[in-house]
Scaffold this active site. Structure first.
Site, mmCIF file in Angstrom:
data_model
loop_
_atom_site.group_PDB
_atom_site.id
_atom_site.type_symbol
_atom_site.label_atom_id
_atom_site.label_comp_id
_atom_site.label_asym_id
_atom_site.label_seq_id
_atom_site.Cartn_x
_atom_site.Cartn_y
_atom_site.Cartn_z
ATOM 1 N N LEU A 54 58.751 -18.185 24.060
ATOM 2 C CA LEU A 54 59.556 -18.437 22.874
ATOM 3 C C LEU A 54 61.000 -18.206 23.287
ATOM 4 O O LEU A 54 61.318 -17.161 23.856
ATOM 5 C CB LEU A 54 59.197 -17.495 21.713
ATOM 6 C CG LEU A 54 57.920 -17.763 20.908
ATOM 7 C CD1 LEU A 54 57.803 -16.756 19.772
ATOM 8 C CD2 LEU A 54 57.895 -19.187 20.362
ATOM 9 N N ASP A 55 61.861 -19.153 22.996
ATOM 10 C CA ASP A 55 63.271 -18.969 23.312
ATOM 11 C C ASP A 55 63.815 -17.744 22.590
ATOM 12 O O ASP A 55 63.319 -17.355 21.531
ATOM 13 C CB ASP A 55 64.083 -20.189 22.883
ATOM 14 C CG ASP A 55 63.827 -21.399 23.762
ATOM 15 O OD1 ASP A 55 63.306 -21.217 24.872
ATOM 16 O OD2 ASP A 55 64.146 -22.516 23.324
ATOM 17 N N ARG A 56 64.856 -17.189 23.141
ATOM 18 C CA ARG A 56 65.459 -15.981 22.559
ATOM 19 C C ARG A 56 65.789 -16.138 21.070
ATOM 20 O O ARG A 56 65.482 -15.247 20.279
ATOM 21 C CB ARG A 56 66.714 -15.600 23.349
ATOM 22 C CG ARG A 56 67.377 -14.332 22.875
ATOM 23 C CD ARG A 56 68.528 -13.953 23.784
ATOM 24 N NE ARG A 56 69.068 -12.642 23.461
ATOM 25 C CZ ARG A 56 69.954 -11.990 24.195
ATOM 26 N NH1 ARG A 56 70.395 -12.532 25.317
ATOM 27 N NH2 ARG A 56 70.383 -10.801 23.832
ATOM 28 N N MET A 94 58.982 -24.329 22.242
ATOM 29 C CA MET A 94 60.095 -24.968 21.583
ATOM 30 C C MET A 94 61.102 -25.385 22.580
ATOM 31 O O MET A 94 62.183 -25.727 22.314
ATOM 32 C CB MET A 94 60.697 -24.038 20.540
ATOM 33 C CG MET A 94 61.247 -22.745 21.099
ATOM 34 S SD MET A 94 60.022 -21.737 21.838
ATOM 35 C CE MET A 94 60.692 -21.538 23.448
ATOM 36 N N HIS A 137 62.923 -26.325 25.640
ATOM 37 C CA HIS A 137 63.716 -26.678 24.464
ATOM 38 C C HIS A 137 63.249 -27.993 23.849
ATOM 39 O O HIS A 137 64.046 -28.727 23.258
ATOM 40 C CB HIS A 137 65.200 -26.769 24.799
ATOM 41 C CG HIS A 137 65.792 -25.482 25.278
ATOM 42 N ND1 HIS A 137 67.020 -25.417 25.913
ATOM 43 C CD2 HIS A 137 65.346 -24.205 25.217
ATOM 44 C CE1 HIS A 137 67.282 -24.158 26.232
ATOM 45 N NE2 HIS A 137 66.283 -23.404 25.811
#
Length: 263
Positions: free
Chosen positions: A54-56, A263, A163
């Site tokens: 999961l992106d930050r 994502m 992303h």
């Protein structure tokens, strides 16, 4: 910092990752104090293995294995595209159709970590299923428009490119609000200045997979955070259950879809 455990047994633990928390330590964030992997390790008293990303700035369901063998079994499910990840996002404009976007993406390279990577590598397959859920028009001018329009969108990445959701929504001219890399700065300012919201409006709402030991079909879902609930109330949006767990691999308006990715 304390994390909320959404599910735990002797093999797995799923937590709610807050926006802004890194999954693990990286050279790009050497001064950061907290990391999800470290916090979960301290919660369960043993080493844990993250099995997806999961992106930050993205919040939501994050799954860890408690052994390398269990992590390997879950990684095989990701590789086979049998794990479902459903996201909610607030996007610019009115998203009106339920569609599957098949739009290849070039790999995003880091200037330091990927210094030896091939910048001319062909674009990779990237597929995202998405469905509009709710819309709102606010009497807030933005650019040449007298009002601002936004949509609540459910998204499921069927591939796992970096992303991917953020880049795909940008490609559709419906960037996710709060995205400073692929978003719309004017729309982001509307949320910051008028709605007091500065985060990326993307949450990993639901994760569905087969338990690697019991064979049981597992569905782990998290609740919307305070920022989301405040916006929903202001927009007049319902917080109803959107049927993520209906039929395991089926969503309203779509045929059965395998999925995986981030994502």
């Amino acid at each position: 910092m304390e994390l909320q455990a959404l599910y735990e047994d002797e093999y797995l633990i799923a937590i709610h990752k807050p926006a802004g928390l890194l999954v693990h330590r990286t050279y790009l964030a050497r001064k950061e104090r907290w990391f999800a992997m470290q916090l979960v390790r301290d919660m369960v008293g043993t080493h844990v293995y993250p099995v997806h990303r999961l992106d930050r700035p993205t919040s939501g369901v994050l799954l860890f294995a408690k052994s390398s063998e269990i992590a390997h079994q879950l990684n095989l499910q990701f590789q086979a595209h049998t794990i479902e990840k459903d996201y909610l996002a607030i996007c610019r404009g009115y998203v009106t159709e339920t569609e599957e976007l098949d739009y290849p993406l070039k790999e995003e390279l880091d200037a330091i970590a990927d210094v030896h990577a091939d910048p001319d590598k062909p674009a990779q397959e990237a597929v995202t299923w998405y469905k509009p859920l709710q819309t709102v028009e606010l009497p807030i001018p933005c650019g040449r428009y007298d009002t601002s329009r936004f949509s609540l969108v459910q998204m499921r990445p069927l591939t796992g490119r970096k992303h991917q959701l953020r880049r795909h929504m940008k490609h559709l001219f419906h960037p996710i609000i709060g995205d400073t890399s692929h978003g719309d700065g004017r729309q982001n300012r509307v949320f910051r200045d008028h709605l007091e919201c500065q985060r990326l409006m993307l949450i990993a709402k639901r994760l569905a997979f087969v338990h690697p030991v019991t064979g049981e079909k597992m569905v782990v879902e998290t609740e919307l955070e305070a920022e989301w609930l405040t916006l929903f109330e202001r927009f007049g949006w319902s917080t109803q259950d959107y049927g993520f767990d209906a039929g395991w691999t089926e969503l309203t308006g779509s045929a059965s879809l395998p999925s995986a990715g981030s994502m």
